[in-house]
Design a protein around this motif. Structure first.
Motif, PDB file in Angstrom:
ATOM      1  N   TYR A  83       0.838  -1.196   0.000  1.00  0.00           N
ATOM      2  CA  TYR A  83       0.000   0.000   0.000  1.00  0.00           C
ATOM      3  C   TYR A  83       0.869   1.240   0.000  1.00  0.00           C
ATOM      4  N   ALA A  84       0.410   2.252  -0.739  1.00  0.00           N
ATOM      5  CA  ALA A  84       1.065   3.552  -0.722  1.00  0.00           C
ATOM      6  C   ALA A  84       0.590   4.287   0.523  1.00  0.00           C
ATOM      7  N   CYS A  85       1.487   4.478   1.474  1.00  0.00           N
ATOM      8  CA  CYS A  85       1.126   5.129   2.730  1.00  0.00           C
ATOM      9  C   CYS A  85       2.389   5.703   3.350  1.00  0.00           C
ATOM     10  N   ASP A  86       2.444   7.013   3.478  1.00  0.00           N
ATOM     11  CA  ASP A  86       3.556   7.614   4.191  1.00  0.00           C
ATOM     12  C   ASP A  86       3.436   7.231   5.665  1.00  0.00           C
ATOM     13  N   ILE A  87       4.552   6.943   6.290  1.00  0.00           N
ATOM     14  CA  ILE A  87       4.564   6.393   7.645  1.00  0.00           C
ATOM     15  C   ILE A  87       3.847   7.287   8.655  1.00  0.00           C
ATOM     16  N   GLU A  88       3.814   8.589   8.421  1.00  0.00           N
ATOM     17  CA  GLU A  88       3.164   9.489   9.380  1.00  0.00           C
ATOM     18  C   GLU A  88       1.691   9.741   9.059  1.00  0.00           C
ATOM     19  N   ASP A  89       1.148   9.074   8.048  1.00  0.00           N
ATOM     20  CA  ASP A  89      -0.242   9.243   7.626  1.00  0.00           C
ATOM     21  C   ASP A  89      -1.161   8.422   8.529  1.00  0.00           C
ATOM     22  N   ARG A  90      -1.606   9.036   9.607  1.00  0.00           N
ATOM     23  CA  ARG A  90      -2.403   8.332  10.625  1.00  0.00           C
ATOM     24  C   ARG A  90      -3.735   7.814  10.076  1.00  0.00           C
ATOM     25  N   ARG A  91      -4.346   8.551   9.171  1.00  0.00           N
ATOM     26  CA  ARG A  91      -5.643   8.128   8.637  1.00  0.00           C
ATOM     27  C   ARG A  91      -5.527   6.827   7.840  1.00  0.00           C
ATOM     28  N   THR A  92      -4.528   6.747   6.966  1.00  0.00           N
ATOM     29  CA  THR A  92      -4.352   5.528   6.170  1.00  0.00           C
ATOM     30  C   THR A  92      -3.886   4.378   7.050  1.00  0.00           C
ATOM     31  N   LYS A 133       5.084   7.533  16.135  1.00  0.00           N
ATOM     32  CA  LYS A 133       3.884   7.966  16.865  1.00  0.00           C
ATOM     33  C   LYS A 133       2.618   7.517  16.144  1.00  0.00           C
ATOM     34  N   ALA A 134       2.612   7.618  14.816  1.00  0.00           N
ATOM     35  CA  ALA A 134       1.433   7.216  14.040  1.00  0.00           C
ATOM     36  C   ALA A 134       1.187   5.711  14.162  1.00  0.00           C
ATOM     37  N   ILE A 135       2.250   4.936  14.120  1.00  0.00           N
ATOM     38  CA  ILE A 135       2.104   3.478  14.281  1.00  0.00           C
ATOM     39  C   ILE A 135       1.587   3.153  15.672  1.00  0.00           C
ATOM     40  N   LEU A 136       2.164   3.773  16.703  1.00  0.00           N
ATOM     41  CA  LEU A 136       1.732   3.510  18.075  1.00  0.00           C
ATOM     42  C   LEU A 136       0.291   3.938  18.305  1.00  0.00           C
ATOM     43  N   THR A 137      -0.119   5.037  17.691  1.00  0.00           N
ATOM     44  CA  THR A 137      -1.512   5.469  17.792  1.00  0.00           C
ATOM     45  C   THR A 137      -2.436   4.430  17.169  1.00  0.00           C
ATOM     46  N   SER A 138      -2.054   3.895  16.023  1.00  0.00           N
ATOM     47  CA  SER A 138      -2.855   2.867  15.360  1.00  0.00           C
ATOM     48  C   SER A 138      -2.911   1.595  16.195  1.00  0.00           C
ATOM     49  N   ILE A 139      -1.793   1.227  16.789  1.00  0.00           N
ATOM     50  CA  ILE A 139      -1.756   0.039  17.649  1.00  0.00           C
ATOM     51  C   ILE A 139      -2.640   0.251  18.862  1.00  0.00           C
ATOM     52  N   ASP A 140      -2.554   1.428  19.467  1.00  0.00           N
ATOM     53  CA  ASP A 140      -3.359   1.734  20.646  1.00  0.00           C
ATOM     54  C   ASP A 140      -4.842   1.657  20.322  1.00  0.00           C
ATOM     55  N   HIS A 141      -5.225   2.181  19.148  1.00  0.00           N
ATOM     56  CA  HIS A 141      -6.624   2.135  18.711  1.00  0.00           C
ATOM     57  C   HIS A 141      -7.087   0.689  18.547  1.00  0.00           C
ATOM     58  N   LEU A 142      -6.237  -0.148  17.954  1.00  0.00           N
ATOM     59  CA  LEU A 142      -6.572  -1.548  17.720  1.00  0.00           C
ATOM     60  C   LEU A 142      -6.576  -2.342  19.016  1.00  0.00           C
ATOM     61  N   ALA A 143      -5.672  -2.008  19.945  1.00  0.00           N
ATOM     62  CA  ALA A 143      -5.509  -2.774  21.179  1.00  0.00           C
ATOM     63  C   ALA A 143      -6.756  -2.760  22.046  1.00  0.00           C
ATOM     64  N   GLU A 144      -7.632  -1.793  21.834  1.00  0.00           N
ATOM     65  CA  GLU A 144      -8.866  -1.752  22.602  1.00  0.00           C
ATOM     66  C   GLU A 144      -9.727  -2.981  22.333  1.00  0.00           C
ATOM     67  N   SER A 145      -9.670  -3.514  21.126  1.00  0.00           N
ATOM     68  CA  SER A 145     -10.504  -4.661  20.780  1.00  0.00           C
ATOM     69  C   SER A 145      -9.709  -5.943  20.584  1.00  0.00           C
ATOM     70  N   SER A 146      -8.418  -5.831  20.380  1.00  0.00           N
ATOM     71  CA  SER A 146      -7.593  -7.005  20.110  1.00  0.00           C
ATOM     72  C   SER A 146      -6.204  -6.774  20.677  1.00  0.00           C
ATOM     73  N   PRO A 147      -5.780  -7.581  21.641  1.00  0.00           N
ATOM     74  CA  PRO A 147      -4.472  -7.341  22.268  1.00  0.00           C
ATOM     75  C   PRO A 147      -3.329  -7.471  21.269  1.00  0.00           C
ATOM     76  N   ILE A 148      -2.354  -6.600  21.429  1.00  0.00           N
ATOM     77  CA  ILE A 148      -1.169  -6.632  20.579  1.00  0.00           C
ATOM     78  C   ILE A 148       0.038  -6.441  21.490  1.00  0.00           C
ATOM     79  N   GLU A 149       1.086  -7.153  21.221  1.00  0.00           N
ATOM     80  CA  GLU A 149       2.279  -7.108  22.067  1.00  0.00           C
ATOM     81  C   GLU A 149       3.350  -6.261  21.403  1.00  0.00           C
ATOM     82  N   LEU A 150       3.938  -5.361  22.184  1.00  0.00           N
ATOM     83  CA  LEU A 150       5.045  -4.545  21.701  1.00  0.00           C
ATOM     84  C   LEU A 150       6.351  -5.183  22.152  1.00  0.00           C
ATOM     85  N   VAL A 151       7.266  -5.360  21.220  1.00  0.00           N
ATOM     86  CA  VAL A 151       8.553  -5.940  21.532  1.00  0.00           C
ATOM     87  C   VAL A 151       9.619  -4.965  21.051  1.00  0.00           C
ATOM     88  N   GLY A 152      10.583  -4.690  21.911  1.00  0.00           N
ATOM     89  CA  GLY A 152      11.646  -3.772  21.523  1.00  0.00           C
ATOM     90  C   GLY A 152      12.472  -3.384  22.716  1.00  0.00           C
TER      91      GLY A 152
END
Length: 156
Positions: A83-92, A133-152
């Motif tokens: 997909y064409a998506c700039d990494i900071e494009d929170r909407r996409t 930040k955009a990725i973490l925001t998307s993960i946070d939004h998704l984590a409300e309904s489906s758990p996701i694990e952050l590794v790093g």
């Protein structure tokens, strides 16, 4: 220094020297094994060497469960699952996270080209900070309904 002179210096400094070239890695020899709880996967930064090789390797092994994103301006990089998506494009990013419900994100994006970052600090901040930040925001939004694990690694 004049902009044209800076551009010439920048381009000359970017020419790879023999000792700077990376060896070609055989990603197909890798022992990457994922279980179904880690799928689907989002791979960012597929215009770079690491992201490109990782995307195609995982796509061969896991098919449609692997999605990659590339910058909007990188139109030459086209393939199923890209997909064409700039990494900071929170909407996409939000759209992709809602559509695929990613369980894993492999972030290969960012800019480590020192000279380019020095000459364009706004670009460096946008890609290296706002993108995460955009990725973490998307993960946070998704984590409300489906758990996701952050590794790093976190440096404090």
């Amino acid at each position: 220094m004049e902009p044209e002179r800076i551009s010439q210096q920048f381009n000359r400094d970017r020419q790879p020297r023999a000792q700077d070239r990376l060896p070609v890695l055989d990603v197909h020899a890798s022992q990457t094994n994922l279980d179904s709880s880690q799928l689907p996967i989002l791979v960012t930064g597929i215009a770079g060497v690491a992201g490109y090789n990782l995307f195609y390797h995982l796509r061969q092994k896991y098919g449609d469960q692997v999605i990659g994103i590339r910058g909007v301006n990188n139109w030459r990089l086209q393939h199923d699952g890209i997909y064409a998506c700039d990494i900071e494009d929170r909407r996409t990013l939000k759209f992709l996270f809602e559509k695929y419900c990613f369980r894993s994100v492999l972030n290969c994006g960012g800019s480590c080209a020192l000279k380019a970052c020095e000459l364009d600090p706004a670009m460096a901040h946008r890609v290296n900070v706002e993108g995460i930040k955009a990725i973490l925001t998307s993960i946070d939004h998704l984590a409300e309904s489906s758990p996701i694990e952050l590794v790093g690694t976190v440096n404090s």
